[in-house]
Design a protein around this motif. Structure first.
Motif, PDB file in Angstrom:
ATOM      1  N   MET A 195      -0.088  -3.035  -4.632  1.00 19.20           N
ATOM      2  CA  MET A 195       0.683  -2.097  -3.814  1.00 19.20           C
ATOM      3  C   MET A 195       1.161  -2.816  -2.543  1.00 19.20           C
ATOM      4  SD  MET A 195      -0.465   1.601  -2.185  1.00 19.20           S
ATOM      5  CE  MET A 195      -0.782   2.318  -3.803  1.00 19.20           C
ATOM      6  N   ARG A 196       2.457  -2.781  -2.297  1.00 19.10           N
ATOM      7  CA  ARG A 196       3.013  -3.413  -1.113  1.00 19.10           C
ATOM      8  C   ARG A 196       2.675  -2.588   0.126  1.00 19.10           C
ATOM      9  NH1 ARG A 196       9.116  -5.280  -3.003  1.00 19.10           N
ATOM     10  NH2 ARG A 196       8.437  -6.730  -4.664  1.00 19.10           N
ATOM     11  N   LEU A 197       2.829  -3.235   1.307  1.00 17.44           N
ATOM     12  CA  LEU A 197       2.427  -2.586   2.542  1.00 17.44           C
ATOM     13  C   LEU A 197       3.197  -1.284   2.764  1.00 17.44           C
ATOM     14  CD1 LEU A 197       0.863  -2.488   5.185  1.00 17.44           C
ATOM     15  CD2 LEU A 197       2.628  -3.955   6.204  1.00 17.44           C
ATOM     16  N   ASN A 198       4.531  -1.311   2.593  1.00 18.74           N
ATOM     17  CA  ASN A 198       5.291  -0.091   2.844  1.00 18.74           C
ATOM     18  C   ASN A 198       4.944   1.001   1.832  1.00 18.74           C
ATOM     19  OD1 ASN A 198       6.612  -1.461   0.737  1.00 18.74           O
ATOM     20  ND2 ASN A 198       8.554  -0.431   1.199  1.00 18.74           N
ATOM     21  N   GLU A 199       4.633   0.615   0.612  1.00 19.35           N
ATOM     22  CA  GLU A 199       4.210   1.588  -0.392  1.00 19.35           C
ATOM     23  C   GLU A 199       2.861   2.183  -0.016  1.00 19.35           C
ATOM     24  OE1 GLU A 199       6.322  -0.410  -4.350  1.00 19.35           O
ATOM     25  OE2 GLU A 199       4.228  -0.874  -3.855  1.00 19.35           O
ATOM     26  N   LEU A 211      -4.216   5.274  -4.121  1.00 20.59           N
ATOM     27  CA  LEU A 211      -4.542   4.962  -2.728  1.00 20.59           C
ATOM     28  C   LEU A 211      -5.998   4.526  -2.596  1.00 20.59           C
ATOM     29  CD1 LEU A 211      -3.810   4.895   0.280  1.00 20.59           C
ATOM     30  CD2 LEU A 211      -4.400   7.323   0.401  1.00 20.59           C
ATOM     31  N   SER A 212      -6.916   5.298  -3.164  1.00 19.38           N
ATOM     32  CA  SER A 212      -8.334   4.970  -3.010  1.00 19.38           C
ATOM     33  C   SER A 212      -8.693   3.641  -3.667  1.00 19.38           C
ATOM     34  CB  SER A 212      -9.197   6.093  -3.587  1.00 19.38           C
ATOM     35  OG  SER A 212      -8.897   6.310  -4.952  1.00 19.38           O
ATOM     36  N   SER A 213      -8.018   3.323  -4.760  1.00 19.10           N
ATOM     37  CA  SER A 213      -8.329   2.058  -5.431  1.00 19.10           C
ATOM     38  C   SER A 213      -7.821   0.847  -4.668  1.00 19.10           C
ATOM     39  CB  SER A 213      -7.728   2.056  -6.843  1.00 19.10           C
ATOM     40  OG  SER A 213      -6.305   2.116  -6.792  1.00 19.10           O
ATOM     41  N   SER A 214      -6.944   1.074  -3.691  1.00 18.56           N
ATOM     42  CA  SER A 214      -6.414  -0.046  -2.904  1.00 18.56           C
ATOM     43  C   SER A 214      -7.309  -0.385  -1.719  1.00 18.56           C
ATOM     44  CB  SER A 214      -5.009   0.291  -2.405  1.00 18.56           C
ATOM     45  OG  SER A 214      -5.053   1.343  -1.450  1.00 18.56           O
ATOM     46  N   LEU A 215      -8.394   0.386  -1.532  1.00 16.78           N
ATOM     47  CA  LEU A 215      -9.274   0.192  -0.386  1.00 16.78           C
ATOM     48  C   LEU A 215     -10.673  -0.213  -0.836  1.00 16.78           C
ATOM     49  CD1 LEU A 215      -8.162   3.383   1.572  1.00 16.78           C
ATOM     50  CD2 LEU A 215      -7.494   1.033   2.086  1.00 16.78           C
ATOM     51  N   ILE A 216     -11.408  -0.763   0.089  1.00 16.17           N
ATOM     52  CA  ILE A 216     -12.786  -1.193  -0.177  1.00 16.17           C
ATOM     53  C   ILE A 216     -13.716  -0.455   0.783  1.00 16.17           C
ATOM     54  CG2 ILE A 216     -14.398  -3.127  -0.215  1.00 16.17           C
ATOM     55  CD1 ILE A 216     -12.033  -4.968  -0.757  1.00 16.17           C
ATOM     56  N   GLY A 217     -14.711   0.210   0.251  1.00 16.28           N
ATOM     57  CA  GLY A 217     -15.667   0.922   1.075  1.00 16.28           C
ATOM     58  C   GLY A 217     -16.696  -0.002   1.700  1.00 16.28           C
TER      59      GLY A 217
END
Length: 261
Positions: free
Chosen positions: A1-5, A25-31
């Motif tokens: 996922m690109r930054l603007n996306e 969205l959640s899969s693009s982050l690390i807890g």
């Protein structure tokens, strides 16, 4: 996922009612070790909504006082759902609150409440308006006799002209003065209320109909001082020039006007 996306996805998530983030969205982050992604996003989602409600409470403290926590938050939440923040500054978040109240509530409820919203927002507009170049008593003292008849004025940028049909100003004053909150009542006759900023302070005053008509003629209909005197002569006869200069001196002293060149 690109930054603007990612930014657009995060914005869309914040504007949704649900605190459940979309998988993309959640899969693009690390807890972290003590805070999972979904929990962290839910906290951020709730904090964003809470901040917007806080801004509206601060911009409309009298409506907040009148309705109480639950009713205000319900009304403000419905407003934010229909009118999400689109400006980079939260300063403009409440710009459409008065119009929303008129459309959202039945007329019996919306009429006094929307008028109060207009009054509270007028103080915000007056506080943030450009200073302009106020006409002063000292400047007027230097006018030649030839200048007076043609003298024209205009409102300072901060001047707000409100026509009130309810005791909105009494409600506002009771909250500011921490006195007993009165019942909302319709006025026997509409009343003009002026709000403006002078010397970094917001001021307000109500006008009787004769003075309101005179000021309206000067700032909205382009009357010169000579025309003001002529209009007042119908009511005050030979005392019209004295009445005209008395009112003009008061308006200038209060810091409401600029000279129209």
């Amino acid at each position: 996922m690109r930054l603007n996306e990612w930014q657009l996805a995060f914005e869309a998530f914040l504007l949704e009612e649900s605190t459940a983030a979309p998988p993309a969205l959640s899969s693009s982050l690390i807890g972290g070790p003590t805070l999972g992604v979904d929990t962290g996003l839910a906290i951020y989602h709730n904090a964003y909504k809470a901040r917007l409600l806080e801004v509206l409470r601060n911009d409309f403290p009298v409506i907040y006082h009148w309705l109480g926590d639950e009713a205000f938050d319900t009304l403000a939440g419905a407003y934010l759902h229909q009118h999400p923040s689109t400006h980079y500054s939260l300063r403009w978040l409440g710009q459409g609150f008065e119009a929303f109240i008129r459309e959202y509530l039945v007329p019996e409820q919306s009429a006094p409440l929307s008028e109060l919203a207009t009054l509270e927002w007028a103080f915000t507009l007056a506080f943030d308006a450009p200073p302009g170049v106020p006409l002063t008593i000292e400047t007027m003292a230097g006018f030649s006799p030839q200048e007076w008849p043609a003298l024209q004025v205009k409102p300072r940028p901060s001047l707000q002209w409100l026509e009130q049909r309810f005791n909105s100003l009494a409600l506002w004053r009771s909250v500011k003065d921490a006195t007993d909150f009165p019942d909302s009542e319709a006025l026997e006759a509409p009343q003009v209320c002026l709000i403006w900023r002078s010397n970094l302070l917001c001021n307000y005053r109500s006008l009787e109909s004769a003075e309101a008509n005179a000021l309206n003629g000067m700032i909205n209909q382009g009357w010169s001082f000579a025309e003001l005197c002529a209009e007042l002569a119908v009511i005050y006869g030979e005392g019209a020039p004295l009445r005209a200069v008395t009112w003009l001196k008061q308006w200038v002293h209060d810091g409401m006007l600029e000279r129209l060149e």
